[in-house]
Design a protein around this motif. Structure first.
Motif, short mmCIF file in Angstrom:
data_model
loop_
_atom_site.label_atom_id
_atom_site.label_comp_id
_atom_site.label_asym_id
_atom_site.label_seq_id
_atom_site.Cartn_x
_atom_site.Cartn_y
_atom_site.Cartn_z
N LEU A 22 2.73 41.16 23.15
CA LEU A 22 2.47 42.54 22.76
C LEU A 22 2.90 42.80 21.31
O LEU A 22 2.16 43.41 20.54
CB LEU A 22 3.20 43.50 23.71
CG LEU A 22 2.94 44.99 23.54
CD1 LEU A 22 1.47 45.32 23.70
CD2 LEU A 22 3.76 45.77 24.56
N ILE A 23 4.05 42.30 20.93
CA ILE A 23 4.53 42.48 19.56
C ILE A 23 3.68 41.69 18.57
O ILE A 23 3.32 42.18 17.51
CB ILE A 23 6.02 42.07 19.44
CG1 ILE A 23 6.90 43.02 20.24
CG2 ILE A 23 6.47 42.01 17.99
CD1 ILE A 23 6.84 44.47 19.80
N GLU A 97 12.53 51.19 18.96
CA GLU A 97 12.45 49.83 18.44
C GLU A 97 11.04 49.31 18.70
O GLU A 97 10.29 49.89 19.50
CB GLU A 97 13.56 48.96 19.06
CG GLU A 97 13.66 49.00 20.56
CD GLU A 97 12.82 47.93 21.23
OE1 GLU A 97 12.45 46.94 20.59
OE2 GLU A 97 12.52 48.08 22.41
N PRO A 98 10.61 48.24 18.02
CA PRO A 98 9.20 47.81 18.06
C PRO A 98 8.61 47.59 19.45
O PRO A 98 7.45 47.92 19.69
CB PRO A 98 9.21 46.52 17.25
CG PRO A 98 10.35 46.68 16.29
CD PRO A 98 11.39 47.46 17.05
N VAL A 99 9.39 47.06 20.38
CA VAL A 99 8.86 46.83 21.73
C VAL A 99 8.51 48.16 22.39
O VAL A 99 7.45 48.31 23.00
CB VAL A 99 9.85 46.03 22.60
CG1 VAL A 99 9.35 45.92 24.03
CG2 VAL A 99 10.09 44.66 22.01
N VAL A 104 4.53 52.09 24.36
CA VAL A 104 3.95 53.44 24.39
C VAL A 104 2.45 53.36 24.09
O VAL A 104 1.64 54.00 24.76
CB VAL A 104 4.68 54.38 23.41
CG1 VAL A 104 3.91 55.68 23.21
CG2 VAL A 104 6.09 54.68 23.91
N VAL A 105 2.07 52.55 23.12
CA VAL A 105 0.65 52.36 22.80
C VAL A 105 -0.08 51.76 24.00
O VAL A 105 -1.19 52.18 24.35
CB VAL A 105 0.48 51.49 21.54
CG1 VAL A 105 -0.99 51.15 21.30
CG2 VAL A 105 1.07 52.18 20.32
N THR A 170 5.76 55.31 14.18
CA THR A 170 4.41 54.77 14.35
C THR A 170 3.60 54.82 13.06
O THR A 170 2.55 54.20 12.98
CB THR A 170 3.64 55.50 15.47
OG1 THR A 170 3.61 56.90 15.18
CG2 THR A 170 4.27 55.26 16.81
N GLU A 171 4.06 55.52 12.05
CA GLU A 171 3.36 55.55 10.76
C GLU A 171 3.55 54.23 10.00
O GLU A 171 2.84 53.95 9.08
CB GLU A 171 3.89 56.71 9.90
CG GLU A 171 3.48 58.06 10.40
CD GLU A 171 2.00 58.33 10.17
OE1 GLU A 171 1.50 58.04 9.08
OE2 GLU A 171 1.36 58.82 11.11
N ARG A 172 4.50 53.45 10.41
CA ARG A 172 4.81 52.21 9.70
C ARG A 172 4.12 51.04 10.38
O ARG A 172 4.14 50.90 11.58
CB ARG A 172 6.31 51.99 9.69
CG ARG A 172 7.03 53.20 9.12
CD ARG A 172 8.44 52.87 8.77
NE ARG A 172 9.12 54.03 8.25
CZ ARG A 172 9.05 54.43 6.99
NH1 ARG A 172 8.33 53.79 6.14
NH2 ARG A 172 9.71 55.49 6.59
#
Length: 195
Positions: A22-23, A97-99, A104-105, A170-172
């Motif tokens: 996923l990442i 954090e990224p995970v 969420v996406v 999420t903008e990044r």
């Protein structure tokens, strides 16, 4: 005579592999074949432990929700110590954090997954809802200690903080925001709620 090597914890091995896929590859790259390849197991292993791929994904999200619930307990216990802005900044940095952002996406992208998660009793918007509850619980504890104004509208402040932080994260595309940027969001949202 059996072939192959016994897996220690195949469910966890598959969940860990899903996080890596996923990442690395995003929601569109997260397939049962990609997960089993990443885990180094036959595709049948996933279906031996989960009814189908959406059941597997639901387990992945529920596993992350359990982490948010543990974080919520720790955050409420931190009430009265440190600074409110510092505690919230740390909590939001951990929550998004990224995970978590990737999951969420994933939840947004898969209708069947959302249906299963709601049937399991999650918040209407899984992970975001539990995160909002975590922040609300903490703000309530701080309000009870007088570190947030007695009239502060926690029911509005919590989703405002979560929404603003989610947009910031999420903008990044490549890296999370700096803690100073998150702290700025926190202090701006809480400006009218401090005693």
């Amino acid at each position: 005579m059996p072939t192959g090597t016994a897996l220690r914890d195949p469910r966890q091995q598959l969940l860990d592999a899903a996080v890596r896929v996923l990442i690395r590859d995003g929601v569109t790259g997260l397939t049962s074949r990609a997960v089993t390849a990443e885990a180094g197991v036959a595709k049948g292993v996933l279906h031996r432990h989960f009814a189908d791929f959406d059941a597997f994904l639901a387990e992945l999200v529920l596993d992350r929700i359990a982490l948010v619930e543990a974080q919520a307990i720790a955050l409420r216990e931190a009430a009265g110590s440190g600074t409110v802005a510092g505690n919230l900044t740390g909590a939001l940095m951990t929550l998004f954090e990224p995970v978590m952002v990737a999951i969420v996406v994933l939840v947004i992208a898969r209708d069947e997954l959302r249906t299963r998660l709601r049937a399991a009793g999650t918040a209407r918007f899984p992970l975001v809802g539990e995160g909002t509850a975590m922040i609300a619980g903490y703000l309530t504890a701080e309000r009870d200690r007088g570190r947030i104004a007695a009239g502060a509208d926690v029911a509005t402040l919590a989703p405002t903080l979560i929404g603003a932080a989610q947009l910031l994260f999420t903008e990044r595309n490549s890296s999370p925001p700096e803690p100073a940027a998150v702290r700025n969001v926190v202090t701006t949202v809480l400006a009218g709620a401090m005693p």
